[in-house]
Design a protein around this motif. Structure first.
Motif, PDB file in Angstrom:
ATOM      1  N   MET A 265     -18.368  58.737  28.689  1.00 41.27           N
ATOM      2  CA  MET A 265     -19.710  58.726  28.098  1.00 41.27           C
ATOM      3  C   MET A 265     -19.919  57.491  27.227  1.00 41.27           C
ATOM      4  O   MET A 265     -20.974  56.860  27.236  1.00 41.27           O
ATOM      5  N   LEU A 266     -18.893  57.166  26.458  1.00 45.79           N
ATOM      6  CA  LEU A 266     -18.979  56.069  25.496  1.00 45.79           C
ATOM      7  C   LEU A 266     -18.786  54.693  26.125  1.00 45.79           C
ATOM      8  O   LEU A 266     -19.311  53.689  25.631  1.00 45.79           O
ATOM      9  N   LEU A 267     -18.014  54.633  27.208  1.00 45.96           N
ATOM     10  CA  LEU A 267     -17.497  53.359  27.704  1.00 45.96           C
ATOM     11  C   LEU A 267     -18.553  52.288  27.996  1.00 45.96           C
ATOM     12  O   LEU A 267     -18.378  51.133  27.570  1.00 45.96           O
ATOM     13  N   PRO A 268     -19.658  52.587  28.706  1.00 43.12           N
ATOM     14  CA  PRO A 268     -20.640  51.520  28.955  1.00 43.12           C
ATOM     15  C   PRO A 268     -21.200  50.931  27.658  1.00 43.12           C
ATOM     16  O   PRO A 268     -21.463  49.718  27.580  1.00 43.12           O
ATOM     17  N   HIS A 269     -21.357  51.773  26.657  1.00 46.99           N
ATOM     18  CA  HIS A 269     -21.920  51.325  25.379  1.00 46.99           C
ATOM     19  C   HIS A 269     -20.892  50.518  24.572  1.00 46.99           C
ATOM     20  O   HIS A 269     -21.246  49.557  23.885  1.00 46.99           O
ATOM     21  N   ILE A 270     -19.616  50.883  24.682  1.00 42.25           N
ATOM     22  CA  ILE A 270     -18.560  50.124  24.014  1.00 42.25           C
ATOM     23  C   ILE A 270     -18.416  48.753  24.656  1.00 42.25           C
ATOM     24  O   ILE A 270     -18.259  47.732  23.965  1.00 42.25           O
ATOM     25  N   VAL A 271     -18.460  48.715  25.990  1.00 35.72           N
ATOM     26  CA  VAL A 271     -18.386  47.436  26.707  1.00 35.72           C
ATOM     27  C   VAL A 271     -19.532  46.534  26.264  1.00 35.72           C
ATOM     28  O   VAL A 271     -19.335  45.344  25.977  1.00 35.72           O
ATOM     29  N   GLU A 272     -20.734  47.094  26.205  1.00 37.42           N
ATOM     30  CA  GLU A 272     -21.900  46.320  25.770  1.00 37.42           C
ATOM     31  C   GLU A 272     -21.718  45.807  24.341  1.00 37.42           C
ATOM     32  O   GLU A 272     -21.983  44.634  24.050  1.00 37.42           O
ATOM     33  N   TYR A 273     -21.241  46.675  23.455  1.00 32.74           N
ATOM     34  CA  TYR A 273     -21.067  46.294  22.052  1.00 32.74           C
ATOM     35  C   TYR A 273     -20.026  45.188  21.908  1.00 32.74           C
ATOM     36  O   TYR A 273     -20.275  44.159  21.256  1.00 32.74           O
ATOM     37  N   LYS A 313     -21.563  53.866  35.106  1.00 34.17           N
ATOM     38  CA  LYS A 313     -22.583  54.918  35.183  1.00 34.17           C
ATOM     39  C   LYS A 313     -22.730  55.440  36.610  1.00 34.17           C
ATOM     40  O   LYS A 313     -22.906  56.644  36.838  1.00 34.17           O
ATOM     41  N   ASN A 314     -22.658  54.535  37.582  1.00 37.62           N
ATOM     42  CA  ASN A 314     -22.787  54.928  38.983  1.00 37.62           C
ATOM     43  C   ASN A 314     -21.622  55.817  39.411  1.00 37.62           C
ATOM     44  O   ASN A 314     -21.812  56.833  40.097  1.00 37.62           O
ATOM     45  N   MET A 315     -20.402  55.456  38.988  1.00 38.31           N
ATOM     46  CA  MET A 315     -19.236  56.283  39.311  1.00 38.31           C
ATOM     47  C   MET A 315     -19.363  57.666  38.691  1.00 38.31           C
ATOM     48  O   MET A 315     -19.015  58.674  39.327  1.00 38.31           O
ATOM     49  N   MET A 316     -19.880  57.729  37.476  1.00 35.08           N
ATOM     50  CA  MET A 316     -20.068  59.028  36.831  1.00 35.08           C
ATOM     51  C   MET A 316     -21.068  59.879  37.608  1.00 35.08           C
ATOM     52  O   MET A 316     -20.866  61.084  37.788  1.00 35.08           O
ATOM     53  N   ARG A 317     -22.140  59.257  38.091  1.00 35.26           N
ATOM     54  CA  ARG A 317     -23.127  59.992  38.896  1.00 35.26           C
ATOM     55  C   ARG A 317     -22.493  60.493  40.195  1.00 35.26           C
ATOM     56  O   ARG A 317     -22.690  61.645  40.600  1.00 35.26           O
ATOM     57  N   PRO A 322     -21.370  64.618  33.441  1.00 36.76           N
ATOM     58  CA  PRO A 322     -22.447  64.518  32.445  1.00 36.76           C
ATOM     59  C   PRO A 322     -22.290  63.230  31.642  1.00 36.76           C
ATOM     60  O   PRO A 322     -21.170  62.857  31.277  1.00 36.76           O
ATOM     61  N   THR A 323     -23.403  62.562  31.389  1.00 38.43           N
ATOM     62  CA  THR A 323     -23.338  61.267  30.710  1.00 38.43           C
ATOM     63  C   THR A 323     -23.736  61.339  29.239  1.00 38.43           C
ATOM     64  O   THR A 323     -23.799  60.317  28.565  1.00 38.43           O
ATOM     65  N   SER A 324     -24.005  62.539  28.748  1.00 38.39           N
ATOM     66  CA  SER A 324     -24.380  62.695  27.340  1.00 38.39           C
ATOM     67  C   SER A 324     -23.858  64.026  26.824  1.00 38.39           C
ATOM     68  O   SER A 324     -23.506  64.924  27.603  1.00 38.39           O
ATOM     69  N   LEU A 325     -23.850  64.161  25.507  1.00 41.15           N
ATOM     70  CA  LEU A 325     -23.429  65.426  24.906  1.00 41.15           C
ATOM     71  C   LEU A 325     -24.403  66.540  25.279  1.00 41.15           C
ATOM     72  O   LEU A 325     -23.991  67.674  25.549  1.00 41.15           O
TER      73      LEU A 325
END
Length: 373
Positions: A265-273, A313-317, A322-325
């Motif tokens: 869930m966190l990973l795309p946002h951590i990569v962006e940050y 995100k695509n792999m998660m789909r 689930p991509t959020s809490l």
């Protein structure tokens, strides 16, 4: 001076369990997942152990190992102090074994000769790391025990043991591997060797994990993903992790989110940050993405990083994650109210210092809020 340590002897393949036949006249304390006793998997493992050995099985293992269960294991350990330990299962089982060893050796004053890890999930890399993460359920916190001597002496990677894993376990544990690779890649203690291990694990997960999810009986794909989990484990054990794990540990302790899913869930946002605040991190992410074939050689670093975020995100789909809490079923108000605790606890987590940049409290809150709804 940089130190790179790979103390574990690793045997990979569908005949790797045969290495157990070398144990003779040992007092073996076996720690395994609760569902394993009575299964064909555990029987096959036991059948490879010579009859001259005494075997005691402790299977009261729970996810995110609670201290209470670990101490119950220590009580069993101390009844007849073993000479050899075998941890069988996912990260929780192997971590439980490490923690029982940690306390058992201290109390008994006797050290075991050999610790053997047999992972049944392709995820945590616990079979090659020095860390056991345990849970203080009373205070909703996770605490790592980190000692080099806890690193297993031997790891047996049999791909057949992961082929019956539920799809959700394949997905969450595999995304945990991707997180290990991406965090180790940009961690402060990364070096040429850990980069190579991390990059290869990232490549394999990007290209093979969904295949394992969709076709769990593909032994070749299972084998390489199992090895990628081990590779990423060696990478982060030497290079460190970062704020993705620091926050994910709190999500597990507070909301009981499976660890790999919390990371994902966190990973795309951590990569962006990290990419937005650290040029070297962006460059290293982009190199890994190009090596995986996800981006062309001429693609700019920032675009390549966006490709990586989209791929996660695509792999998660594709794997129904689930991509959020909120999508996992956590009440939004409850999640928001936990912000201060999540941030404070993340800053105290043992993985926090490895991040390539030090985030502010506001940064951590912002990242956390992105996965609430």
């Amino acid at each position: 001076m940089e130190e790179i340590t790979i103390p574990t002897r690793i045997y990979s393949g569908n005949d790797s369990l045969q290495k157990l036949s070398g144990l003779k006249n040992e007092n073996i304390f076996m720690v395994c997942d609760a569902f394993l006793p009575g299964t064909a998997t555990l029987e096959e493992i036991k059948n490879n152990i010579n009859g001259s050995n005494k075997v005691t099985i402790f299977s009261d293992v729970k996810p995110d190992p609670p201290l209470k269960n670990i101490m119950a294991g220590v009580e069993e350990y101390l009844k007849d102090v073993p000479t050899t330990m075998i941890g069988i299962g996912g990260g929780s089982a192997i971590d439980t074994g490490k923690a029982i060893r940690f306390f058992g050796e201290k109390i008994s004053g006797k050290c075991i000769k050999t610790f053997i890890a047999i992972p049944t999930t392709s995820g945590t890399g616990s079979e090659v790391t020095n860390t056991a993460v345990i849970s203080d359920t009373e205070h909703h916190q996770k605490a790592p025990i980190m000692e080099d001597y806890l690193t297993p002496d031997v790891a047996l990677l049999d791909p057949r043991l992961v082929m019956t894993a539920p799809n959700s376990v394949t997905a969450y544990s595999g995304l945990d591997v991707l997180t290990h690779g991406l965090e180790a890649l940009v961690a402060l203690d990364a070096n040429t060797i850990t980069d190579a291990l991390a990059e290869k694990s990232i490549d394999i997960i990007i290209n093979c994990l969904v295949e394992c999810y969709q076709h769990g009986d593909n032994e070749e794909a299972r084998k390489v993903v199992h090895e990628a989990s081990c590779s990423a484990g060696i990478a982060f054990n030497n290079a460190g992790l970062g704020i993705c794990h620091a926050i994910a540990h709190q999500l597990g302790a507070t909301f009981h989110i499976p660890h790999g899913l919390a990371n994902a869930m966190l990973l795309p946002h951590i990569v962006e940050y990290n990419a937005s605040h650290c040029e070297l991190a962006m460059k290293k992410y982009a190199i890994a993405v190009r090596k995986s074939g996800l981006a062309s050689s001429g693609m700019g670093d920032r675009v390549a990083v966006r490709k990586l975020q989209s791929q996660i995100k695509n792999m998660m789909r594709q794997m129904n994650c689930p991509t959020s809490l909120a999508a996992f079923g956590i009440d939004t108000k409850e999640a928001l109210e936990a912000t201060e605790h999540i941030v404070a606890a993340a800053k105290l987590d043992g993985t926090f210092p490895g991040n390539p940049i030090v985030p502010t409290d506001e940064d951590l809150s912002e990242i956390y809020h992105k996965i609430i709804k």
